[in-house]
Design a protein around this motif. Structure first.
Motif, PDB file in Angstrom:
ATOM      1  N   LEU A 187      23.779 -19.424  22.008  1.00  0.00           N
ATOM      2  CA  LEU A 187      24.920 -18.287  21.498  1.00  0.00           C
ATOM      3  C   LEU A 187      24.030 -17.077  21.641  1.00  0.00           C
ATOM      4  O   LEU A 187      22.853 -17.032  21.338  1.00  0.00           O
ATOM      5  N   LYS A 188      24.707 -15.952  21.709  1.00  0.00           N
ATOM      6  CA  LYS A 188      24.271 -14.689  21.919  1.00  0.00           C
ATOM      7  C   LYS A 188      23.593 -14.541  20.568  1.00  0.00           C
ATOM      8  O   LYS A 188      24.256 -14.880  19.448  1.00  0.00           O
ATOM      9  N   GLU A 189      22.488 -13.462  20.474  1.00  0.00           N
ATOM     10  CA  GLU A 189      21.844 -13.291  19.095  1.00  0.00           C
ATOM     11  C   GLU A 189      22.935 -12.646  18.197  1.00  0.00           C
ATOM     12  O   GLU A 189      23.694 -11.799  18.800  1.00  0.00           O
ATOM     13  N   GLY A 190      23.014 -13.215  17.089  1.00  0.00           N
ATOM     14  CA  GLY A 190      23.861 -12.535  16.029  1.00  0.00           C
ATOM     15  C   GLY A 190      25.116 -13.274  16.055  1.00  0.00           C
ATOM     16  O   GLY A 190      26.005 -12.863  15.262  1.00  0.00           O
ATOM     17  N   SER A 191      25.449 -14.151  16.893  1.00  0.00           N
ATOM     18  CA  SER A 191      26.780 -14.893  17.038  1.00  0.00           C
ATOM     19  C   SER A 191      27.074 -15.632  15.592  1.00  0.00           C
ATOM     20  O   SER A 191      27.935 -15.654  15.291  1.00  0.00           O
ATOM     21  N   ARG A 192      25.748 -16.119  14.837  1.00  0.00           N
ATOM     22  CA  ARG A 192      26.172 -16.888  13.794  1.00  0.00           C
ATOM     23  C   ARG A 192      25.397 -16.359  12.690  1.00  0.00           C
ATOM     24  O   ARG A 192      24.170 -16.640  12.454  1.00  0.00           O
ATOM     25  N   PRO A 193      25.567 -15.155  12.039  1.00  0.00           N
ATOM     26  CA  PRO A 193      24.716 -14.661  10.831  1.00  0.00           C
ATOM     27  C   PRO A 193      24.469 -15.650   9.783  1.00  0.00           C
ATOM     28  O   PRO A 193      25.653 -16.467   9.549  1.00  0.00           O
ATOM     29  N   ILE A 194      23.530 -16.038   9.104  1.00  0.00           N
ATOM     30  CA  ILE A 194      22.985 -16.865   8.332  1.00  0.00           C
ATOM     31  C   ILE A 194      23.341 -16.300   6.717  1.00  0.00           C
ATOM     32  O   ILE A 194      22.629 -15.288   6.381  1.00  0.00           O
ATOM     33  N   ASP A 195      23.912 -16.843   6.006  1.00  0.00           N
ATOM     34  CA  ASP A 195      24.170 -16.575   4.654  1.00  0.00           C
ATOM     35  C   ASP A 195      22.931 -16.559   4.097  1.00  0.00           C
ATOM     36  O   ASP A 195      22.216 -17.816   3.875  1.00  0.00           O
ATOM     37  N   THR A 196      22.325 -15.426   3.416  1.00  0.00           N
ATOM     38  CA  THR A 196      20.811 -15.263   3.035  1.00  0.00           C
ATOM     39  C   THR A 196      20.742 -15.573   1.438  1.00  0.00           C
ATOM     40  O   THR A 196      19.756 -15.484   0.730  1.00  0.00           O
ATOM     41  N   ASP A 197      21.881 -15.755   0.847  1.00  0.00           N
ATOM     42  CA  ASP A 197      21.875 -15.916  -0.661  1.00  0.00           C
ATOM     43  C   ASP A 197      21.107 -17.034  -0.886  1.00  0.00           C
ATOM     44  O   ASP A 197      21.221 -18.146  -0.487  1.00  0.00           O
ATOM     45  N   PRO A 198      19.876 -16.905  -1.594  1.00  0.00           N
ATOM     46  CA  PRO A 198      18.886 -18.073  -2.000  1.00  0.00           C
ATOM     47  C   PRO A 198      19.579 -19.223  -2.637  1.00  0.00           C
ATOM     48  O   PRO A 198      19.038 -20.428  -2.596  1.00  0.00           O
ATOM     49  N   GLN A 199      20.705 -18.954  -3.381  1.00  0.00           N
ATOM     50  CA  GLN A 199      21.331 -20.291  -4.048  1.00  0.00           C
ATOM     51  C   GLN A 199      22.011 -20.859  -3.080  1.00  0.00           C
ATOM     52  O   GLN A 199      23.009 -21.712  -3.778  1.00  0.00           O
TER      53      GLN A 199
END
Lengths: 42, 348
Positions: free
Chosen positions: B118-130
């Motif tokens: 997919l294009k860059e940024g299509s699937r932002p990853i939830d960065t919450d460490p928990q």
């Protein structure tokens, strides 16, 4: 195709005051559409 | 001349009759599926109901069908035709072509298009460490905590299968004689040479005996089942920061895994070909099982490109133990960050 994720996570609350509960909770429902990177639970 | 005349009538008659019969069967099946869908919308859980078709499935050469499908979809498509083919596929399976990383005429075959990035940024990853994130695009079928004897995962209401059969006689999740798993968990366990083979054990024994004064929280085992439609984005990503220690490949069958199949085929996910990755994350044990299907028989691992799946099988499948590989770089296995690409489903 199907992906099955199996994982260990806390199931109890820390009893010491001031400590936030560590219990894992899903934040999805059956039938929900989900995408890569979205939170399954915290 | 007479008999010749008769037979020339006979053939079209039989053909028409067959087509009509197949059409009627298909219409009946669509009616049944519509009925099921309406009940699901009302929140009524569908129950497990094996039927003749499901048992008939086991006689079909599904693996050969799957491999032929793979041959067909690997064929190169003329460049001018590619956008039309992929737009037709997108219309049929509700794919989002805007997200494809490359222009459509750059994908030389349908199989290549199927595993598109997919294009860059299509699937932002939830960065919450928990938090734990979804490894794939798809629909949440089931989720919950594995409790009690046998640690069963519900395939559909009325039918469950043991997590041990899905993951295999796990080096990380050893079972006792009674099909339970045993726990020796402590927060401080670290992988050492001796304990590498079975350093995590998880207890589902209940009632849970837990010393409330202890500082570390009790751990349980959770699961989540996600179904990918053919039109979905088919790459698999890492659900968390984790170390993958073991890869297990079960040849198995290649039954379809659509909604009807989960409702009618017994032990679907532990019969089908699948690749299991096992390791550990910040909270302990973690495993990811990628289960194939007739139309999507291949499971590719970017972390182990040489792994071959959906191979022609000679001997009977059930007797075969899974083929296992321990990822052993310096005893910590393969280290993946949350959101890293680790594999993909592919056709054929």
């Amino acid at each position: 195709s199907t992906v099955v994720l199996v994982f260990q996570a806390p199931i109890s609350k820390l009893l010491h005051e001031g400590d936030s509960s560590q219990e894992f909770n899903f934040n999805v429902k059956c039938g929900d559409r989900i995408k890569v990177g979205e939170a399954l639970g915290r | 001349g007479n008999s010749k005349g008769d037979s020339s009538y006979l053939l079209p008659g039989a053909t028409v009759a067959t087509i009509l019969m197949l059409g009627a069967l298909h219409a009946r099946r669509m009616y049944d599926d519509k009925k099921i869908e309406k009940r699901q919308e009302k929140g009524i859980e569908v129950e497990f109901q094996p039927d003749v078709k499901a048992s008939f499935m086991s006689f079909l050469p599904l693996r050969s069908i799957s491999r032929c499908w793979g041959q067909l979809t690997s064929m190169e498509i003329p460049a001018w035709l590619r956008p039309h083919v992929y737009k037709a596929w997108a219309r049929a399976f509700h794919s989002n072509l805007e997200e494809a990383a490359l222009p459509l005429d750059k994908y030389t075959s349908l199989r290549e298009f199927f595993v598109r990035a997919l294009k860059e940024g299509s699937r932002p990853i939830d960065t919450d460490p928990q938090c734990l994130v979804s490894p794939v695009d798809g629909k949440i079928l089931r989720f919950g905590e594995l409790k009690g004897a046998g640690a069963m995962i519900e395939q559909v209401k009325g039918f469950s299968y043991p997590v041990f059969s899905l993951l295999g006689a796990s080096s990380l999740l050893p079972t006792t004689a009674h099909g339970n798993v045993q726990e020796e968990t402590s927060e401080s366990i670290k992988p050492t040479e001796k304990s590498k083979k079975s350093w995590w054990r998880v207890s589902l024994a209940s009632p849970k005996v837990w010393d409330p004064t202890s500082s570390c929280p009790k751990k349980g085992l959770f699961y989540c089942v996600i179904y990918l439609k053919p039109g979905d984005y088919n790459r698999i990503h890492s659900p968390a920061d984790w170390n993958i220690l073991v890869r297990r490949h079960f040849s198995g069958h290649l039954y379809p895994v659509n909604e009807r199949a989960t409702r009618t085929i017994r032990n679907l996910y532990i019969e089908n070909e699948r690749v299991v990755l096992e390791g550990v994350w910040q909270e302990g044990f973690m495993a990811l099982a990628a289960v194939g299907a007739t139309n999507i028989g291949s499971i590719e691992l970017f972390i182990e490109p040489e792994l071959q799946t959906n191979k022609p099988i000679k001997k009977s499948l059930n007797s075969e133990p899974p083929e296992e590989r321990v990822y052993d770089c310096e005893g910590v296995g393969k280290v993946l960050k949350k959101g890293d690409e680790l594999g993909a489903f592919n056709m054929g």
